[in-house]
Scaffold this motif. Structure first.
Motif, mmCIF file in Angstrom:
data_model
loop_
_atom_site.group_PDB
_atom_site.id
_atom_site.type_symbol
_atom_site.label_atom_id
_atom_site.label_comp_id
_atom_site.label_asym_id
_atom_site.label_seq_id
_atom_site.Cartn_x
_atom_site.Cartn_y
_atom_site.Cartn_z
ATOM 1 N N GLY A 177 47.369 18.926 38.499
ATOM 2 C CA GLY A 177 48.230 19.153 37.339
ATOM 3 C C GLY A 177 47.421 19.605 36.137
ATOM 4 N N GLN A 195 49.954 15.580 26.719
ATOM 5 C CA GLN A 195 51.088 15.715 27.647
ATOM 6 C C GLN A 195 50.531 15.992 29.017
ATOM 7 O OE1 GLN A 195 54.415 14.988 25.708
ATOM 8 N NE2 GLN A 195 54.535 15.477 27.797
ATOM 9 N N PHE A 206 51.283 17.156 32.966
ATOM 10 C CA PHE A 206 52.226 17.888 33.804
ATOM 11 C C PHE A 206 51.729 17.858 35.244
ATOM 12 C CE2 PHE A 206 52.509 19.673 29.590
ATOM 13 C CZ PHE A 206 53.875 19.753 29.378
ATOM 14 N N SER A 207 52.631 17.584 36.177
ATOM 15 C CA SER A 207 52.266 17.628 37.596
ATOM 16 C C SER A 207 51.980 19.076 37.968
ATOM 17 C CB SER A 207 53.412 17.101 38.454
ATOM 18 O OG SER A 207 54.512 18.007 38.410
ATOM 19 N N GLY A 237 53.361 20.872 40.264
ATOM 20 C CA GLY A 237 54.625 21.589 40.433
ATOM 21 C C GLY A 237 55.278 21.946 39.106
ATOM 22 N N ALA A 238 55.257 21.014 38.176
ATOM 23 C CA ALA A 238 55.842 21.282 36.860
ATOM 24 C C ALA A 238 55.073 22.383 36.141
ATOM 25 C CB ALA A 238 55.855 20.006 36.024
ATOM 26 N N TRP A 239 53.741 22.361 36.274
ATOM 27 C CA TRP A 239 52.931 23.401 35.632
ATOM 28 C C TRP A 239 53.198 24.764 36.252
ATOM 29 C CZ3 TRP A 239 50.680 23.540 31.148
ATOM 30 C CH2 TRP A 239 49.822 24.585 30.866
ATOM 31 N N THR A 250 55.975 25.781 37.680
ATOM 32 C CA THR A 250 57.297 26.202 37.218
ATOM 33 C C THR A 250 57.225 26.717 35.787
ATOM 34 O OG1 THR A 250 58.378 24.620 38.684
ATOM 35 C CG2 THR A 250 59.661 25.422 36.804
ATOM 36 N N PHE A 251 56.529 26.001 34.933
ATOM 37 C CA PHE A 251 56.380 26.396 33.533
ATOM 38 C C PHE A 251 55.707 27.763 33.416
ATOM 39 C CE2 PHE A 251 53.490 26.298 29.786
ATOM 40 C CZ PHE A 251 54.468 26.435 28.809
#
Length: 65
Positions: free
Chosen positions: A33, A47, A49-50, A52-54, A56-57
């Motif tokens: 992440g 902050q 972020f995993s 996957g979240a990174w 997607t972002f």
């Protein structure tokens, strides 16, 4: 979950030399992440972020219809 030490953050090489200083620092985490913080006020916290979240972002930032 125990806190893991973060590697040193990096500033994008794309940051202009005459930047206004409105930057964030991004560090890679052991789980793939990212950890992000305000470079001017790091005391505000980080902050996390995993991976996957990174992904997607960043995909939303670069995707063009």
């Amino acid at each position: 979950m125990t806190a893991q030490p973060l590697p040193p953050p990096s500033v994008s090489p794309r940051t202009p030399q005459r930047s206004t200083g409105d930057c964030v620092e991004v560090a890679h985490t052991a789980d793939g992440g990212r950890a992000v913080r305000d470079s001017k006020v790091p005391a505000r916290g980080t902050q996390h972020f995993s991976a996957g979240a990174w992904r997607t972002f960043t995909a939303e930032l670069t995707w063009r219809p």
